[in-house]
Scaffold this motif. Structure first.
Motif, PDB file in Angstrom:
ATOM      1  N   MET A 227       0.849  -1.021  -0.106  1.00  0.00           N
ATOM      2  CA  MET A 227      -0.027  -0.139  -0.148  1.00  0.00           C
ATOM      3  C   MET A 227       0.769   1.290   0.132  1.00  0.00           C
ATOM      4  SD  MET A 227      -3.201   0.811  -0.284  1.00  0.00           S
ATOM      5  CE  MET A 227      -2.832   2.387  -1.059  1.00  0.00           C
ATOM      6  N   TYR A 228       1.883   1.330   0.831  1.00  0.00           N
ATOM      7  CA  TYR A 228       2.929   2.509   0.795  1.00  0.00           C
ATOM      8  C   TYR A 228       3.539   2.630  -0.480  1.00  0.00           C
ATOM      9  CZ  TYR A 228       6.625   5.538   1.761  1.00  0.00           C
ATOM     10  OH  TYR A 228       7.519   6.510   1.915  1.00  0.00           O
ATOM     11  N   ASP A 229       3.813   1.787  -1.219  1.00  0.00           N
ATOM     12  CA  ASP A 229       4.626   1.588  -2.437  1.00  0.00           C
ATOM     13  C   ASP A 229       3.682   2.169  -3.281  1.00  0.00           C
ATOM     14  OD1 ASP A 229       6.959   0.705  -1.339  1.00  0.00           O
ATOM     15  OD2 ASP A 229       6.662  -1.382  -1.885  1.00  0.00           O
ATOM     16  N   PHE A 230       2.519   1.664  -3.485  1.00  0.00           N
ATOM     17  CA  PHE A 230       1.462   2.251  -4.316  1.00  0.00           C
ATOM     18  C   PHE A 230       1.141   3.650  -3.972  1.00  0.00           C
ATOM     19  CE2 PHE A 230      -0.310  -2.160  -4.363  1.00  0.00           C
ATOM     20  CZ  PHE A 230       0.510  -2.671  -5.664  1.00  0.00           C
ATOM     21  N   TYR A 231       0.836   4.232  -3.029  1.00  0.00           N
ATOM     22  CA  TYR A 231       0.803   5.498  -2.415  1.00  0.00           C
ATOM     23  C   TYR A 231       1.918   6.409  -3.134  1.00  0.00           C
ATOM     24  CZ  TYR A 231       1.198   9.730   0.363  1.00  0.00           C
ATOM     25  OH  TYR A 231       1.086  10.936   0.725  1.00  0.00           O
ATOM     26  N   ASN A 233       3.838   5.734  -5.669  1.00  0.00           N
ATOM     27  CA  ASN A 233       3.917   5.824  -6.922  1.00  0.00           C
ATOM     28  C   ASN A 233       2.886   6.685  -7.510  1.00  0.00           C
ATOM     29  OD1 ASN A 233       4.604   4.966  -9.592  1.00  0.00           O
ATOM     30  ND2 ASN A 233       2.973   3.224  -9.456  1.00  0.00           N
ATOM     31  N   THR A 234       1.733   6.795  -6.762  1.00  0.00           N
ATOM     32  CA  THR A 234       0.914   7.750  -7.301  1.00  0.00           C
ATOM     33  C   THR A 234       1.099   9.050  -6.833  1.00  0.00           C
ATOM     34  OG1 THR A 234      -1.007   6.131  -7.052  1.00  0.00           O
ATOM     35  CG2 THR A 234      -1.808   8.474  -7.149  1.00  0.00           C
ATOM     36  N   SER A 235       1.480   9.383  -5.774  1.00  0.00           N
ATOM     37  CA  SER A 235       1.941  10.802  -5.390  1.00  0.00           C
ATOM     38  C   SER A 235       3.085  11.345  -6.302  1.00  0.00           C
ATOM     39  CB  SER A 235       2.507  10.738  -3.858  1.00  0.00           C
ATOM     40  OG  SER A 235       1.582  10.335  -3.034  1.00  0.00           O
ATOM     41  N   GLU A 236       3.861  10.204  -6.559  1.00  0.00           N
ATOM     42  CA  GLU A 236       5.171  10.942  -7.404  1.00  0.00           C
ATOM     43  C   GLU A 236       4.728  11.349  -8.975  1.00  0.00           C
ATOM     44  OE1 GLU A 236       8.162   8.199  -6.948  1.00  0.00           O
ATOM     45  OE2 GLU A 236       9.010   8.918  -5.144  1.00  0.00           O
ATOM     46  N   LYS A 237       3.704  10.581  -9.058  1.00  0.00           N
ATOM     47  CA  LYS A 237       3.044  11.098 -10.562  1.00  0.00           C
ATOM     48  C   LYS A 237       2.329  12.043 -10.595  1.00  0.00           C
ATOM     49  CE  LYS A 237       2.989   6.177 -12.304  1.00  0.00           C
ATOM     50  NZ  LYS A 237       2.119   5.022 -12.820  1.00  0.00           N
ATOM     51  N   LYS A 238       1.483  12.324  -9.634  1.00  0.00           N
ATOM     52  CA  LYS A 238       0.723  13.318  -9.475  1.00  0.00           C
ATOM     53  C   LYS A 238       1.277  14.675  -8.875  1.00  0.00           C
ATOM     54  CE  LYS A 238      -4.026  11.782  -8.711  1.00  0.00           C
ATOM     55  NZ  LYS A 238      -5.185  11.748  -7.880  1.00  0.00           N
ATOM     56  N   TRP A 239       1.891  14.752  -8.029  1.00  0.00           N
ATOM     57  CA  TRP A 239       2.373  15.811  -7.457  1.00  0.00           C
ATOM     58  C   TRP A 239       3.902  15.920  -7.280  1.00  0.00           C
ATOM     59  CZ3 TRP A 239      -0.957  12.802  -3.993  1.00  0.00           C
ATOM     60  CH2 TRP A 239      -2.409  12.923  -4.295  1.00  0.00           C
ATOM     61  N   GLY A 240       4.792  15.159  -7.575  1.00  0.00           N
ATOM     62  CA  GLY A 240       6.251  15.030  -7.453  1.00  0.00           C
ATOM     63  C   GLY A 240       6.651  14.551  -5.920  1.00  0.00           C
ATOM     64  N   ASN A 241       5.696  14.789  -5.043  1.00  0.00           N
ATOM     65  CA  ASN A 241       6.322  14.342  -3.827  1.00  0.00           C
ATOM     66  C   ASN A 241       5.099  13.862  -2.916  1.00  0.00           C
ATOM     67  OD1 ASN A 241       5.517  17.237  -3.562  1.00  0.00           O
ATOM     68  ND2 ASN A 241       5.906  17.073  -1.395  1.00  0.00           N
ATOM     69  N   ALA A 242       5.524  12.925  -2.200  1.00  0.00           N
ATOM     70  CA  ALA A 242       4.464  12.550  -1.223  1.00  0.00           C
ATOM     71  C   ALA A 242       4.375  13.242   0.124  1.00  0.00           C
ATOM     72  CB  ALA A 242       4.740  10.974  -0.946  1.00  0.00           C
ATOM     73  N   TYR A 243       3.106  13.279   0.714  1.00  0.00           N
ATOM     74  CA  TYR A 243       3.185  14.146   1.991  1.00  0.00           C
ATOM     75  C   TYR A 243       3.284  13.179   3.220  1.00  0.00           C
ATOM     76  CZ  TYR A 243       0.902  17.690  -0.989  1.00  0.00           C
ATOM     77  OH  TYR A 243       0.508  18.751  -1.763  1.00  0.00           O
ATOM     78  N   THR A 271       0.474  -9.235  -6.732  1.00  0.00           N
ATOM     79  CA  THR A 271      -0.352  -7.793  -6.108  1.00  0.00           C
ATOM     80  C   THR A 271       0.109  -6.611  -7.127  1.00  0.00           C
ATOM     81  OG1 THR A 271      -0.411  -8.491  -4.114  1.00  0.00           O
ATOM     82  CG2 THR A 271      -0.956  -6.091  -4.308  1.00  0.00           C
ATOM     83  N   ILE A 272      -0.905  -6.148  -7.859  1.00  0.00           N
ATOM     84  CA  ILE A 272      -0.501  -5.226  -8.634  1.00  0.00           C
ATOM     85  C   ILE A 272      -1.291  -3.520  -8.571  1.00  0.00           C
ATOM     86  CG2 ILE A 272      -0.431  -6.746 -10.834  1.00  0.00           C
ATOM     87  CD1 ILE A 272      -3.078  -5.859 -11.588  1.00  0.00           C
ATOM     88  N   ALA A 273      -2.187  -3.701  -7.627  1.00  0.00           N
ATOM     89  CA  ALA A 273      -2.977  -2.303  -7.426  1.00  0.00           C
ATOM     90  C   ALA A 273      -3.620  -2.365  -5.967  1.00  0.00           C
ATOM     91  CB  ALA A 273      -3.792  -2.047  -8.287  1.00  0.00           C
ATOM     92  N   ALA A 274      -3.841  -1.345  -5.279  1.00  0.00           N
ATOM     93  CA  ALA A 274      -4.478  -1.397  -4.048  1.00  0.00           C
ATOM     94  C   ALA A 274      -5.155   0.104  -4.048  1.00  0.00           C
ATOM     95  CB  ALA A 274      -3.677  -1.657  -2.909  1.00  0.00           C
ATOM     96  N   GLY A 290      -3.121   3.207  -5.895  1.00  0.00           N
ATOM     97  CA  GLY A 290      -1.922   3.086  -6.712  1.00  0.00           C
ATOM     98  C   GLY A 290      -1.845   1.729  -7.500  1.00  0.00           C
ATOM     99  N   SER A 291      -1.115   1.731  -8.436  1.00  0.00           N
ATOM    100  CA  SER A 291      -0.965   0.761  -9.139  1.00  0.00           C
ATOM    101  C   SER A 291       0.254   0.527  -9.935  1.00  0.00           C
ATOM    102  CB  SER A 291      -2.033   0.550 -10.438  1.00  0.00           C
ATOM    103  OG  SER A 291      -1.883  -0.536 -11.382  1.00  0.00           O
ATOM    104  N   ILE A 292       0.868  -0.782 -10.258  1.00  0.00           N
ATOM    105  CA  ILE A 292       2.139  -0.927 -10.911  1.00  0.00           C
ATOM    106  C   ILE A 292       1.853  -1.259 -12.352  1.00  0.00           C
ATOM    107  CG2 ILE A 292       3.424  -1.257  -8.924  1.00  0.00           C
ATOM    108  CD1 ILE A 292       3.319  -4.335  -9.849  1.00  0.00           C
ATOM    109  N   LYS A 293       0.693  -1.607 -12.616  1.00  0.00           N
ATOM    110  CA  LYS A 293       0.244  -1.830 -14.263  1.00  0.00           C
ATOM    111  C   LYS A 293      -0.937  -1.158 -14.545  1.00  0.00           C
ATOM    112  CE  LYS A 293       0.128  -6.114 -16.864  1.00  0.00           C
ATOM    113  NZ  LYS A 293       0.157  -7.550 -16.798  1.00  0.00           N
ATOM    114  N   ASN A 294      -0.845  -0.763 -15.651  1.00  0.00           N
ATOM    115  CA  ASN A 294      -1.967   0.076 -16.409  1.00  0.00           C
ATOM    116  C   ASN A 294      -2.980  -0.642 -16.872  1.00  0.00           C
ATOM    117  OD1 ASN A 294      -3.400   2.172 -16.993  1.00  0.00           O
ATOM    118  ND2 ASN A 294      -2.040   2.811 -18.695  1.00  0.00           N
ATOM    119  N   ILE A 295      -3.809  -1.013 -16.135  1.00  0.00           N
ATOM    120  CA  ILE A 295      -5.248  -1.758 -16.593  1.00  0.00           C
ATOM    121  C   ILE A 295      -6.522  -1.228 -16.738  1.00  0.00           C
ATOM    122  CG2 ILE A 295      -6.644  -3.778 -16.162  1.00  0.00           C
ATOM    123  CD1 ILE A 295      -4.080  -5.372 -15.081  1.00  0.00           C
ATOM    124  N   LYS A 296      -6.874  -1.164 -18.002  1.00  0.00           N
ATOM    125  CA  LYS A 296      -8.191  -0.100 -18.193  1.00  0.00           C
ATOM    126  C   LYS A 296      -9.356  -0.646 -17.282  1.00  0.00           C
ATOM    127  CE  LYS A 296     -10.299  -0.808 -22.142  1.00  0.00           C
ATOM    128  NZ  LYS A 296     -10.754  -0.616 -23.391  1.00  0.00           N
TER     129      LYS A 296
END
Length: 381
Positions: A227-231, A233-243, A271-274, A290-296
């Motif tokens: 869960m932390y790794d997914f968080y 991953n998403t934070s860095e994509k959206k905002w550049g840094n995690a809070y 486990t690919i997303a959560a 967050g997700s490590i794989k882009n699945i529609k």
């Protein structure tokens, strides 16, 4: 009669005294959640959030508290005032530091003036007015402004009578209309929206994606790591840094897991997303994904459809998906108002902000009305 004091650590107030005021209606306002943010050093020295918790006393008894912070920028608030800061700076003023009364990094509505239940209603109104005077006095002597974000409508009305300006915002919430099951919910939608959701869910099923729901002690150490790794991953994509940092998630595991629901997706055993949700009394709050794989459609399945299904089974009244997201409308969410209250020390700047907010309010009210009437995903009676 009343007095106040501020503390830079919530532990100086103590869990019992804080929670007597916060009660149990909103998990984000609990001592444990706020202390986890502080203890993990997600806020504090080296960040832009400096704790300054407010306590109101009646003689020696704490009768109200508020999650107050000194802010050095406008990050992690979700009620955006960057343009105000720029305008203030261009006029020769210094906008930061400012006061912020809210839950850090959490766009969820809740009381911001937390008053003990044992206080009579008439006295609660007195406390609210005293709170407003405190904030005005502190701001006039130290800060450019004070911002009470994602407060309740009732609080915004009371504060508006005390020189605070009310700001309207917009989120998208799902409401449980006493549905028997997910199909019952689908049947309340228009044919087009019903077919679209069915198609998206069928796609995930045909991809042989395994969906697993875990809460409380069912969530294992490895699950928290995912869960932390997914968080991140998403934070860095959206905002550049995690809070939030890893220590925060470790503390959630230690003392807050009974409020946590994590929905995992696995593909071929991996486990690919959560999506992580927090359980309130009547609302399920979607927080991190967050997700490590882009699945529609996988995001919609974990964050919306599974959350709705869980809410129906567990008889929860609402699912709140957090900030932004007009894409939620076609998935059964409707526009809902949020409220914040703002005190601007400089009267000329206050008047300028007041004019801006009046115009913004008209736009948002029209937007909400249009969405909920003309673009509703539900059948029209």
């Amino acid at each position: 009669m009343y007095s106040y004091k501020t503390y830079n650590k919530i532990s100086s107030i103590g869990k019992k005294k804080w929670d007597l005021c916060a009660k149990k209606s909103n998990p984000f306002l609990s001592y444990t959640f706020l202390n986890n943010i502080e203890e993990s050093k997600s806020i504090g020295p080296g960040t832009s959030w400096l704790a300054n918790y407010l306590c109101i006393f009646d003689k020696k008894e704490i009768i109200a508290v508020a999650p107050m912070y000194i802010k050095l920028d406008s990050q992690g608030e979700y009620v955006f005032d960057h343009t105000w800061a720029n305008a203030y700076y261009n006029a020769g003023g210094k906008y930061y530091p400012k006061l912020q009364i809210s839950v850090p990094f959490t766009p969820v509505t809740g009381n911001r003036i937390l008053i003990k239940d044992s206080i009579a209603l008439e006295k609660q109104n007195e406390v609210t007015n005293y709170f407003a005077k405190i904030i005005i006095n502190i701001t006039d002597n130290n800060f450019s402004s004070a911002h009470i974000t994602f407060c309740t409508k009732q609080e915004s009305i009371a504060l508006n009578k005390n020189t605070f300006l009310t700001r309207i915002g917009e989120q998208f919430h799902w409401k449980n209309d006493n549905y028997l099951n997910f199909n019952d919910f689908l049947n309340s939608l228009t044919s087009r929206k019903r077919k679209s959701i069915s198609k998206e869910r069928k796609y995930i099923k045909e991809k042989n994606i395994e969906i697993i729901l875990k809460s409380g002690k069912e969530i294992e150490d490895v699950d928290w790591d995912y869960m932390y790794d997914f968080y991140i991953n998403t934070s860095e994509k959206k905002w550049g840094n995690a809070y939030l940092n890893k220590d925060f998630f470790k503390l959630l595991k230690k003392n807050f897991s009974n409020k946590i629901l994590i929905i995992f997706a696995k593909e071929s055993g991996e486990t690919i997303a959560a999506a992580m949700h927090i359980m309130g009394n009547k609302s399920l709050y979607g927080r991190y994904w967050g997700s490590i794989k882009n699945i529609k459609y996988l995001h919609f399945e974990l964050c919306y459809y599974q959350a709705i299904e869980w809410a129906i089974v567990n008889k929860y009244k609402f699912v709140e998906g957090g900030a932004q997201g007009p894409h939620k409308i076609q998935r059964g969410y409707l526009a809902a108002k949020t409220y914040s209250s703002h005190y601007i020390a400089n009267i000329n700047f206050r008047n300028a902000i007041k004019d801006f907010l009046n115009k913004e309010k008209e736009i948002i009210n029209n937007d909400i009305q249009t969405i909920n009437q003309e673009f509703t995903p539900f059948k029209k009676n």
